[in-house]
Design a protein around this motif. Sequence first.
Motif, mmCIF file in Angstrom:
data_model
loop_
_atom_site.group_PDB
_atom_site.id
_atom_site.type_symbol
_atom_site.label_atom_id
_atom_site.label_comp_id
_atom_site.label_asym_id
_atom_site.label_seq_id
_atom_site.Cartn_x
_atom_site.Cartn_y
_atom_site.Cartn_z
ATOM 1 N N PRO A 260 49.872 35.942 40.598
ATOM 2 C CA PRO A 260 49.626 36.837 39.462
ATOM 3 C C PRO A 260 49.283 35.995 38.236
ATOM 4 C CG PRO A 260 51.707 37.376 40.578
ATOM 5 C CD PRO A 260 51.251 36.064 41.124
ATOM 6 N N LYS A 261 48.313 36.452 37.454
ATOM 7 C CA LYS A 261 47.861 35.700 36.282
ATOM 8 C C LYS A 261 47.801 36.602 35.058
ATOM 9 C CE LYS A 261 44.579 32.704 38.813
ATOM 10 N NZ LYS A 261 44.823 31.331 38.390
ATOM 11 N N SER A 262 47.845 35.973 33.883
ATOM 12 C CA SER A 262 47.657 36.728 32.642
ATOM 13 C C SER A 262 46.264 37.341 32.639
ATOM 14 C CB SER A 262 47.811 35.802 31.439
ATOM 15 O OG SER A 262 46.697 34.927 31.388
ATOM 16 N N LEU A 263 46.044 38.320 31.790
ATOM 17 C CA LEU A 263 44.735 38.969 31.736
ATOM 18 C C LEU A 263 43.631 37.952 31.443
ATOM 19 C CD1 LEU A 263 43.037 41.542 31.836
ATOM 20 C CD2 LEU A 263 43.520 41.866 29.396
ATOM 21 N N ALA A 264 43.892 37.024 30.499
ATOM 22 C CA ALA A 264 42.882 36.017 30.151
ATOM 23 C C ALA A 264 42.574 35.138 31.363
ATOM 24 C CB ALA A 264 43.367 35.166 28.976
ATOM 25 N N ASP A 265 43.620 34.694 32.065
ATOM 26 C CA ASP A 265 43.412 33.801 33.208
ATOM 27 C C ASP A 265 42.749 34.508 34.384
ATOM 28 O OD1 ASP A 265 44.447 31.791 31.734
ATOM 29 O OD2 ASP A 265 46.385 31.705 32.764
ATOM 30 N N VAL A 266 43.099 35.765 34.586
ATOM 31 C CA VAL A 266 42.492 36.469 35.717
ATOM 32 C C VAL A 266 41.020 36.766 35.396
ATOM 33 C CG1 VAL A 266 42.941 38.953 35.320
ATOM 34 C CG2 VAL A 266 43.115 38.032 37.609
ATOM 35 N N THR A 267 40.710 36.955 34.132
ATOM 36 C CA THR A 267 39.317 37.153 33.714
ATOM 37 C C THR A 267 38.495 35.896 34.013
ATOM 38 O OG1 THR A 267 40.105 38.606 31.964
ATOM 39 C CG2 THR A 267 37.827 37.877 31.797
#
Length: 280
Positions: A260-267
């Motif tokens: 699971p990643k933060s929104l910024a990292d998953v983007t």
Amino acid sequence: RAKEDGRGTYRFFQPEMDARLQRRRTIELDLRAADFDQEFDVVFQPIVNIHTLQVTTLEALLRWPGCRHGPVKTEEIIAIAEDTGLIVNLGEWVLERACRAAANLPGELNFAVNLSPTQFMRGDVVEMVSRVLAATGFPANRLELEVTETLLLEDSQRSSCALRDLRALGVRISLDDFGTGYSSLGYLRKYTVDKIKIDRSFVEQISTNQDHMAIVHAIVSLAHALGMKTTAEGIETEDQLEIVRATGCDEVQGYLFSPPKSLADVTDFLGNRRSKSAAA
Ligand code: C2E
Ligand code: MG
Ligand code: MG
Ligand code: MG
């Protein structure tokens, strides 16, 4: 007091129990007082199509980085939030976060959000989901709600109506952690769900344990026969991926692809994958 402690087990367990109860109580108080926007976070884990390896869905998972008692497992937060009923508000907050995050991501990804049985029992979950969809403009047909088998046990009349009404909104329902609860195959007929998520515990030893492979295979066949899709949770190795692929499973999720990643990292992660596949 020292005298009373003369009886073995009592003396042995008491301090440990006290510490655990104490921790639970302080966490509960903090949870009640918490400003969700300030203290909580939602991270996103990709779910991948097993054939194309393209990301189809992001599962939203709660995190509490602002907890003053140090790292706290999400399962612990959820358990306390369920017992206190706080999960009704917290769960709505997670759903809204996920639906808003979707607006910042390119493409037509689906979002998956976990719902606790308590949200069905103590709140009007159908009304809540319609309200959040309306407020965020997120399309119902891109939302997957993950429920567990426990829900189906608790109040069958109430939960089957709610699940039916949710599906009528256009939302899809997944049965999470399948195989760990009091799984009854009868439920699969009675409660229409769209997808089964096969619990991580079956995947864990799938490369060494023939029985686990047989179970996964059987779940996938049954799901397909009933018109449902399947996702295998907790894929960590290439070996596991290959064996799960051979069972006919549709989707996979696990550290092999991404934690699971933060929104910024998953983007960033999605952007990188896209440019890689464009270059290939
Ligand atoms: P879940 O819905 O089954 O979510 C999958 C869990 O497995 C997540 O744990 C994820 O981080 C972990 N996981 C994913 N891939 C792997 C892997 O390859 N290996 C291993 N060892 N673990 C993997 P997490 O984030 O700690 O969440 C735990 C559980 O807490 C979730 O299980 C879900 O039941 C519950 N939960 C999380 N967020 C929410 C929420 O917003 N609402 C509700 N009601 N429950 C939530
Ligand atoms: Mg889940
Ligand atoms: Mg799960
Ligand atoms: Mg789980």
